[in-house]
Write an enzyme that holds these catalytic residues in place. Structure first.
Site, PDB file in Angstrom:
ATOM      1  N   ASP A   1       0.830  -1.208   0.000  1.00  0.00           N
ATOM      2  CA  ASP A   1       0.000   0.000   0.000  1.00  0.00           C
ATOM      3  C   ASP A   1       0.865   1.259   0.000  1.00  0.00           C
ATOM      4  OD1 ASP A   1      -2.340   1.484   0.078  1.00  0.00           O
ATOM      5  OD2 ASP A   1      -3.231   0.276   1.669  1.00  0.00           O
TER       6      ASP A   1
ATOM      7  N   ASP B   1     -10.889   2.217  -3.360  1.00  0.00           N
ATOM      8  CA  ASP B   1     -11.385   1.786  -2.044  1.00  0.00           C
ATOM      9  C   ASP B   1     -12.903   1.664  -2.059  1.00  0.00           C
ATOM     10  OD1 ASP B   1      -8.998   1.453  -0.791  1.00  0.00           O
ATOM     11  OD2 ASP B   1      -8.982   3.388   0.221  1.00  0.00           O
TER      12      ASP B   1
HETATM   13  C1  GLA Z   1      -5.900   1.640   2.185  1.00  0.00           C
HETATM   14  C2  GLA Z   1      -6.299   0.499   1.280  1.00  0.00           C
HETATM   15  C3  GLA Z   1      -7.310  -0.384   1.957  1.00  0.00           C
HETATM   16  C4  GLA Z   1      -6.753  -0.896   3.250  1.00  0.00           C
HETATM   17  C5  GLA Z   1      -6.310   0.265   4.127  1.00  0.00           C
HETATM   18  C6  GLA Z   1      -5.588  -0.196   5.348  1.00  0.00           C
HETATM   19  O1  GLA Z   1      -6.937   2.537   2.335  1.00  0.00           O
HETATM   20  O2  GLA Z   1      -6.773   0.988   0.058  1.00  0.00           O
HETATM   21  O3  GLA Z   1      -7.666  -1.461   1.123  1.00  0.00           O
HETATM   22  O4  GLA Z   1      -5.684  -1.761   3.024  1.00  0.00           O
HETATM   23  O5  GLA Z   1      -5.440   1.146   3.421  1.00  0.00           O
HETATM   24  O6  GLA Z   1      -5.204   0.843   6.164  1.00  0.00           O
END
Ligand code: GLA
Length: 714
Positions: A462, A531
């Site tokens: 990420d 997301d």
């Molecule tokens: C980001 C990602 C999510 C998740 C969160 C965790 O927002 O896009 O899928 O992994 O971080 O903090």
């Protein structure tokens, strides 16, 4: 004029001798359907004389002369945006490029043509690289700029590619939006002047606009008709596309790294290589252009592009930060029960001084939180092994929370202004990947985890923050290097990971679709498009990314976003991507759970068609209350058709959906599969011809309903 044939010989390298006079030399770069002609003018400069459909008779290329200078430079007689701007040490900011030579060599799937130009006064050299992929009709262009003079120079603008078009009208479609609302298409005509599409996010290309576009040439491009250029920059950082219509109504398209705050000096003899600009031209609209890019990406760009992908159960939305060892062990059991290939442990498993119980702290401290995971990740990989599922792990290795031991120890590694208050994006800051020590540290996170826990089978990588507070301790002498060096530092790390762990699949995530670019995908098997997992929104988002990226790289998870939508609707949307679940199975009714299990089985059997077949976007969610997409296997013996009713009106008129890409002379057995109650659907047979000319009724007036059909050649 020299015989063009000489330059068309495939496979062997041809070097035009520097002794000759090059006026009217032609360089013809071709794929199965496209041709590009570059001509040396009487003045020794290189012009783009043609870019369009391949000409059947090679001798006709000789009729194509003139054009606009292929890679326009600053300070000469052109009055529009240059592709290249070099500042020489004597203050002269002009560059004149003359043709020197070119070479053609074979690459897998096509050829590479490298053209060398140079400035006779200052010695600057420019190498234009064109990779051309025959079957996919994809071009990949990049540029090398070499300081061939005796003094240092500054490069201020250094495009990957410049292309020229001459048509009555041009229509640009860009895909912009916001976090959780990515890739919304907007089409606009281009008139005299400049339109720029760019971002300045530092760690990622996208948050507000995607690093790709469609350009309708002559008319707005439609799904199956119209001349269209589709292009994308392979760069995980600031990008810029500049479209400029000049006084003659000609369009120049400049693509590359965003020159914003990125001037660089080049020492004597130093080379700067730009990222790749990837593009295709279709005379049959966006659909064909997408399929060209999908095929090319699977074969030549995406990590393990032709390989399989794992279905998974992710715990993010099921638990957020609230979990412990027992809970995870039970989730691993649920992954097994669901029948997916892998359990993916998300954020929240690390840090002890400042345990990661929320996104406010702990980032940077990559030891397991002792009270959450007393027996470490090893206990979880062992459990996964016992259950026969793979284990994947979330990391965000380029980032740090100010509330962390890493920040306390190594503030010098953090990108942050020394004399101002810190500004945070999601409570965090970015580590300075321009610094080789930071690169070692970031590589070490993956390497240490893999060494300690070799059963980790997958990483979700990420990157939630763009660069804020731009200042590098490492780049003290020249802050303008940071944006580019950050991305190059990231690629250094990823190269090291790829060398040591070549078969390790990884998901590229960036707080939604921040990192959705083809250079990133050289290191990652898949990406997280958004997301936002509301299935209705996902119909639009997946539609948007599919313009350029194949389904295989688009992770799509079934979650609880939009509880109005049935589990079937949510699963069917996610089946049109790389299927995963991010849901608490206990929240499902027994019928829903059994449907999900059946869907994983169905998906596994349909996966080769969905992930590796040809995608046909049949009915756009943007066009009304319904959407339909089909995937057709390469040998046309199978087709999976997804149909969605979103919010139809009362008594709405429903139109049959005509298939595409089938074998017209074959007979297909058409059956609705993946029904919620497990019952068999009615079976009918039609010819491919009928299915494509007449179509079949697949829509209903039921709100948020969906159906999946399997078409099999009999
Ligand atoms: C980001 C990602 C999510 C998740 C969160 C965790 O927002 O896009 O899928 O992994 O971080 O903090």
């Amino acid at each position: 004029m020299k015989s063009i044939k000489k330059y068309l010989v495939a496979g062997c390298a041809i070097l035009a001798s520097a002794q000759l006079s090059f006026a009217n030399e032609q360089i013809v770069i071709q794929t199965d359907s496209l041709g590009m002609v570059l001509t040396v003018g009487d003045n020794g400069r290189l012009y783009q004389s043609y870019f369009g459909k391949r000409l059947v008779n090679p001798a006709d290329y000789a009729n194509l002369t003139g054009g606009t200078e292929v890679y326009l430079t600053n300070g000469m007689e052109d009055y529009f945006e240059p592709a290249l701007h070099i500042n020489h040490s004597d203050g002269n900011a002009s560059t004149l490029l003359k043709y020197r030579n070119h070479k053609v060599s074979s690459i897998p799937g096509g050829k590479e043509t490298v053209i060398t130009l140079s400035d006779p006064v200052y010695g600057d050299e420019v190498r234009l690289r064109y990779k051309s992929y025959d079957k996919e009709n994809v071009f990949v262009s990049s540029t090398e700029i070499i300081n061939g003079g005796n003094k240092p120079v500054e490069i201020e603008k250094y495009a990957s590619s410049m292309l020229h078009f001459d048509a009555p009208e041009y229509y640009l479609t860009e895909y912009s939006g916001e976090w959780a609302a990515e890739v919304k298409p907007h089409t606009q005509p281009l008139y005299y002047g400049k339109k720029e599409v760019d971002t300045k996010l530092g760690t990622r290309a996208n948050m507000f606009v995607s690093p790709f576009f469609q350009l309708g040439i002559g008319a707005p491009a439609q799904e199956d008709s119209g001349d269209v250029l589709v292009g994308t920059l392979a760069w995980t950082g600031n990008f810029r596309f500049c479209f400029e219509v000049d006084n003659r109504g000609k369009l120049r398209v400049i693509s590359g790294i965003n020159p914003y705050f990125s001037r660089r000096s080049l020492k004597k003899g130093e080379t700067f290589a730009t990222p790749d600009f990837i593009y295709t031209l279709s005379s049959r609209g966006n659909g064909e252009a997408s399929r060209n890019l999908h095929d090319w990406a699977r074969r030549y760009q995406v990590k393990d592009g032709l390989g399989d992908r794992m279905t998974l159960l992710n715990n993010w939305e099921a638990t957020y930060f609230d979990f412990n060892q027992d809970k995870l062990i039970s989730l691993i059991g649920e992954a097994k029960e669901l029948g997916v290939d892998m359990f993916l442990l998300d954020d929240g498993w690390f840090a002890n001084k400042y345990p990661r119980h929320s996104d406010t702290q702990g980032l940077g401290d990559w030891d397991e939180t002792a009270d959450k995971l007393p027996d470490g990740i090893g206990r979880l990989t062992a459990e996964a092994k016992k259950q026969g599922v793979k284990f994947g792990l979330w990391i965000e290795p380029e980032m740090v929370n100010p509330k962390s031991e890493l920040y306390e120890k190594h503030k010098d590694w953090v990108i942050t202004l020394p004399n101002r208050d810190e500004y945070y994006f999601r409570n965090q800051l970015v580590l300075d990947l321009a610094n080789p020590k930071v690169q070692d540290y970031v590589f070490g996170i993956v390497d240490n985890l893999m060494t300690k826990y070799p059963d980790i089978a997958f990483f979700k990588w990420d990157c939630n923050s763009p660069i804020t507070n731009i200042w590098s301790n490492y780049e003290k002498q020249d802050q303008q290097r940071l944006y580019v060096d950050y991305v190059r530092g990231l690629y250094n790390v990823l190269d090291r990971i790829a060398a040591k762990y070549p078969d390790l699949p990884m998901m590229l995530c960036s707080g939604g679709g921040g990192r959705t670019d083809y250079e990133g995908l050289r290191y990652f098997t898949e990406m997280w498009p958004s997301d936002n997992t509301d299935p209705v929104e996902r119909l639009f988002i997946q539609w948007g990314y599919s313009q350029v990226f194949p389904t295989k790289v688009q992770c799509a998870h079934v979650t609880t976003w939009n509880r109005d939508a049935s589990v079937k609707f949510r699963v069917n949307t996610a089946m049109m991507g790389k299927l995963g679940f991010d849901i608490n199975l206990h929240d499902l009714s027994p019928e829903e759970l059994s449907y999900c299990k059946q869907s994983v089985k169905d998906y596994n059997s349909l996966k080769p068609v969905i992930l590796d077949g040809d995608q046909y976007r049949l009915v756009s969610p943007h066009s009304g209350n319904h959407a339909a997409t089909a995937f057709v296997s390469k040998n046309r013996d199978k087709c999976v058709l997804f149909a969605f009713d979103v919010y139809p009106r009362y008594d709405e008129k429903l139109t049959d959906v005509r298939l595409k890409g089938l074998d017209p002379s074959a007979i297909y057995r058409v059956e609705e599969i993946n029904r919620f109650d497990g019952s068999k659907g009615e079976v009918k047979t039609y010819s491919g011809d009928y299915l494509m000319k007449v179509g079949i009724p697949v829509f209903s007036t039921g709100k948020l309903s969906s159906r999946v059909y399997l078409l099999t050649k009999v």
